[in-house]
Scaffold this motif. Structure first.
Motif, PDB file in Angstrom:
ATOM      1  N   PHE A 142      -2.500   1.378   1.288  1.00  0.00           N
ATOM      2  CA  PHE A 142      -2.014   1.244   2.639  1.00  0.00           C
ATOM      3  C   PHE A 142      -0.487   1.479   3.070  1.00  0.00           C
ATOM      4  N   GLU A 143      -0.566   2.507   4.049  1.00  0.00           N
ATOM      5  CA  GLU A 143       0.855   3.751   5.042  1.00  0.00           C
ATOM      6  C   GLU A 143       0.798   2.913   6.188  1.00  0.00           C
ATOM      7  N   ILE A 144       2.796   1.707   5.975  1.00  0.00           N
ATOM      8  CA  ILE A 144       2.316   1.055   6.895  1.00  0.00           C
ATOM      9  C   ILE A 144       4.368   1.318   7.854  1.00  0.00           C
ATOM     10  N   ASP A 145       3.870   1.991   9.231  1.00  0.00           N
ATOM     11  CA  ASP A 145       5.001   2.258  10.220  1.00  0.00           C
ATOM     12  C   ASP A 145       5.898   1.104  10.730  1.00  0.00           C
ATOM     13  N   GLU A 146       7.362   0.961  10.376  1.00  0.00           N
ATOM     14  CA  GLU A 146       7.230   0.026  10.859  1.00  0.00           C
ATOM     15  C   GLU A 146       8.109  -0.460  12.071  1.00  0.00           C
ATOM     16  N   GLY A 147       8.489   0.896  12.530  1.00  0.00           N
ATOM     17  CA  GLY A 147       8.824   0.955  14.021  1.00  0.00           C
ATOM     18  C   GLY A 147      10.199   1.747  13.723  1.00  0.00           C
ATOM     19  N   ASP A 148      10.997   1.890  12.460  1.00  0.00           N
ATOM     20  CA  ASP A 148      12.275   2.255  12.495  1.00  0.00           C
ATOM     21  C   ASP A 148      12.301   3.593  11.336  1.00  0.00           C
ATOM     22  N   GLY A 149      11.521   4.364  11.663  1.00  0.00           N
ATOM     23  CA  GLY A 149      10.982   5.801  10.958  1.00  0.00           C
ATOM     24  C   GLY A 149      11.160   5.849   9.319  1.00  0.00           C
ATOM     25  N   PHE A 150      10.739   4.735   8.812  1.00  0.00           N
ATOM     26  CA  PHE A 150      10.603   5.659   7.676  1.00  0.00           C
ATOM     27  C   PHE A 150       8.807   4.462   6.951  1.00  0.00           C
ATOM     28  N   LEU A 151       8.239   4.879   6.723  1.00  0.00           N
ATOM     29  CA  LEU A 151       6.928   4.308   6.256  1.00  0.00           C
ATOM     30  C   LEU A 151       7.090   3.766   4.887  1.00  0.00           C
ATOM     31  N   ARG A 152       5.960   2.544   4.922  1.00  0.00           N
ATOM     32  CA  ARG A 152       6.135   2.305   3.967  1.00  0.00           C
ATOM     33  C   ARG A 152       4.707   1.566   2.954  1.00  0.00           C
ATOM     34  N   TYR A 153       4.547   1.586   1.879  1.00  0.00           N
ATOM     35  CA  TYR A 153       3.266   1.634   1.129  1.00  0.00           C
ATOM     36  C   TYR A 153       3.357   0.548   0.169  1.00  0.00           C
ATOM     37  N   GLY A 154       2.318  -0.154   0.321  1.00  0.00           N
ATOM     38  CA  GLY A 154       1.322  -1.158  -0.106  1.00  0.00           C
ATOM     39  C   GLY A 154       0.138  -0.988  -0.918  1.00  0.00           C
ATOM     40  N   ALA A 155      -0.016  -1.276  -2.475  1.00  0.00           N
ATOM     41  CA  ALA A 155      -1.792  -1.058  -2.757  1.00  0.00           C
ATOM     42  C   ALA A 155      -2.085  -2.377  -3.613  1.00  0.00           C
ATOM     43  N   LEU A 156      -4.045  -2.270  -3.358  1.00  0.00           N
ATOM     44  CA  LEU A 156      -4.100  -2.699  -3.834  1.00  0.00           C
ATOM     45  C   LEU A 156      -5.142  -2.613  -5.285  1.00  0.00           C
ATOM     46  N   ARG A 157      -5.404  -2.940  -6.375  1.00  0.00           N
ATOM     47  CA  ARG A 157      -7.248  -2.714  -6.664  1.00  0.00           C
ATOM     48  C   ARG A 157      -7.603  -3.988  -6.745  1.00  0.00           C
ATOM     49  N   VAL A 158      -8.820  -3.945  -6.620  1.00  0.00           N
ATOM     50  CA  VAL A 158     -10.033  -5.173  -6.089  1.00  0.00           C
ATOM     51  C   VAL A 158     -10.384  -5.074  -7.609  1.00  0.00           C
ATOM     52  N   THR A 159     -10.358  -6.770  -8.247  1.00  0.00           N
ATOM     53  CA  THR A 159     -11.600  -6.532  -9.244  1.00  0.00           C
ATOM     54  C   THR A 159     -12.342  -7.678  -9.335  1.00  0.00           C
ATOM     55  N   HIS A 160     -12.184  -8.820  -7.968  1.00  0.00           N
ATOM     56  CA  HIS A 160     -13.984  -8.973  -8.583  1.00  0.00           C
ATOM     57  C   HIS A 160     -14.532  -9.908  -6.498  1.00  0.00           C
ATOM     58  N   VAL A 161     -15.320  -9.383  -5.974  1.00  0.00           N
ATOM     59  CA  VAL A 161     -16.240  -9.661  -4.548  1.00  0.00           C
ATOM     60  C   VAL A 161     -17.299 -10.388  -4.556  1.00  0.00           C
TER      61      VAL A 161
ATOM     62  N   ASP B 276      11.447  -0.038  -1.451  1.00  0.00           N
ATOM     63  CA  ASP B 276      12.280   0.599  -1.049  1.00  0.00           C
ATOM     64  C   ASP B 276      11.726   1.537   0.174  1.00  0.00           C
ATOM     65  N   ALA B 277      12.224   1.580   1.263  1.00  0.00           N
ATOM     66  CA  ALA B 277      11.838   2.770   2.188  1.00  0.00           C
ATOM     67  C   ALA B 277      11.669   3.666   2.333  1.00  0.00           C
ATOM     68  N   GLY B 278      10.591   4.580   2.698  1.00  0.00           N
ATOM     69  CA  GLY B 278       9.935   5.635   2.369  1.00  0.00           C
ATOM     70  C   GLY B 278      10.037   6.069   1.303  1.00  0.00           C
ATOM     71  N   ASN B 279       9.475   5.348   0.121  1.00  0.00           N
ATOM     72  CA  ASN B 279       9.236   5.325  -1.223  1.00  0.00           C
ATOM     73  C   ASN B 279       8.184   5.472  -1.693  1.00  0.00           C
ATOM     74  N   PRO B 280       7.075   6.484  -1.813  1.00  0.00           N
ATOM     75  CA  PRO B 280       5.535   6.312  -2.092  1.00  0.00           C
ATOM     76  C   PRO B 280       5.389   5.934  -3.145  1.00  0.00           C
ATOM     77  N   GLN B 281       6.075   5.521  -4.613  1.00  0.00           N
ATOM     78  CA  GLN B 281       5.920   5.533  -5.283  1.00  0.00           C
ATOM     79  C   GLN B 281       5.797   3.833  -5.316  1.00  0.00           C
ATOM     80  N   LEU B 282       4.744   3.722  -5.968  1.00  0.00           N
ATOM     81  CA  LEU B 282       3.767   2.492  -6.138  1.00  0.00           C
ATOM     82  C   LEU B 282       3.235   1.855  -7.654  1.00  0.00           C
ATOM     83  N   SER B 283       3.940   2.945  -8.529  1.00  0.00           N
ATOM     84  CA  SER B 283       3.921   2.514 -10.107  1.00  0.00           C
ATOM     85  C   SER B 283       5.182   1.966 -10.684  1.00  0.00           C
ATOM     86  N   VAL B 284       5.423   1.178 -11.703  1.00  0.00           N
ATOM     87  CA  VAL B 284       6.527   1.300 -12.432  1.00  0.00           C
ATOM     88  C   VAL B 284       6.467   1.983 -13.652  1.00  0.00           C
ATOM     89  N   ARG B 285       5.769   3.009 -13.999  1.00  0.00           N
ATOM     90  CA  ARG B 285       5.326   3.805 -14.533  1.00  0.00           C
ATOM     91  C   ARG B 285       5.816   4.974 -13.749  1.00  0.00           C
TER      92      ARG B 285
END
Length: 198
Positions: free
Chosen positions: A139-158, A172-181
């Motif tokens: 997900f790319e989320i624009d909070e209106g402050d000039g910085f994009l935010r990023y969230g991620a999902l991995r679906v396990t069951h449906v 961290d606003a504007g940082n696209p890194q979503l993994s701890v590695r």
């Protein structure tokens, strides 16, 4: 014990029981981020009270990310980042806020949430995607402050009554890194100077 959302550059060495230290590893940039595993939600058509999700909402207005402000499951409302819906026996992940868009991370299933290392640059859409087990979504989320935010999902069951997923969110606003590695260029590639280690 590192602080989520605080970028850092690190390098490591090992020390033997005799006191000999190895060479230092290459420097790498990393930004820790919060995550959660095995989150259960229901489609709106099954139980609307558990169909909406917000990665982060600054509930107390202090501009800092507190634990109770992350991964909020709630009923359907305009302030959600996404909602879960059921159409013709297919479960969908639907962006809700006009400032939120979704992208499929890969055309193939991924092994784990940590496989989503850096958010894609393009491919986002306000149109929902079907929830498929093993697949990753960003997900790319624009909070209106000039910085994009990023969230991620991995679906396990449906199922037609539920969806279970893992999620991460970069505080961290504007940082696209979503993994701890890793996932970002190393410090050497960025021209950074490493002055210490952890």
């Amino acid at each position: 014990a590192l602080t989520n959302g605080v970028p850092l550059c690190l390098t490591v060495s090992a020390e033997s029981v005799e006191g000999w230290e190895s060479l230092w590893s290459d420097a790498a940039a990393d930004t820790p981020r919060p995550e959660a595993r095995n989150v259960l939600m229901t489609p709106f058509e099954v139980d609307p009270a558990f169909s909406g999700f917000r990665f982060f909402e600054n509930l107390n207005g202090d501009a800092f990310v507190d634990d109770n402000e992350l991964g909020i499951i709630r009923g359907a409302q305009a302030g959600n980042d996404f909602s879960i819906s059921l159409t013709d026996s297919t479960v969908f992940i639907d962006p809700v806020r006009s400032a939120t868009e979704i992208a499929l991370y890969s055309t193939q299933p991924i092994d784990d949430l940590t496989s989503i290392d850096v958010a894609p640059v393009v491919g986002y859409s306000p149109i929902g995607l079907s929830a498929e087990p093993g697949f990753g979504y960003v997900f790319e989320i624009d909070e209106g402050d000039g910085f994009l935010r990023y969230g991620a999902l991995r679906v396990t069951h449906v199922g037609q009554q539920f969806i279970i997923f893992d999620w991460s969110y970069q505080t961290d606003a504007g940082n696209p890194q979503l993994s701890v590695r890793g996932g970002l260029p190393t410090a050497d590639e960025k021209g950074l100077v490493v002055t210490g280690h952890r």
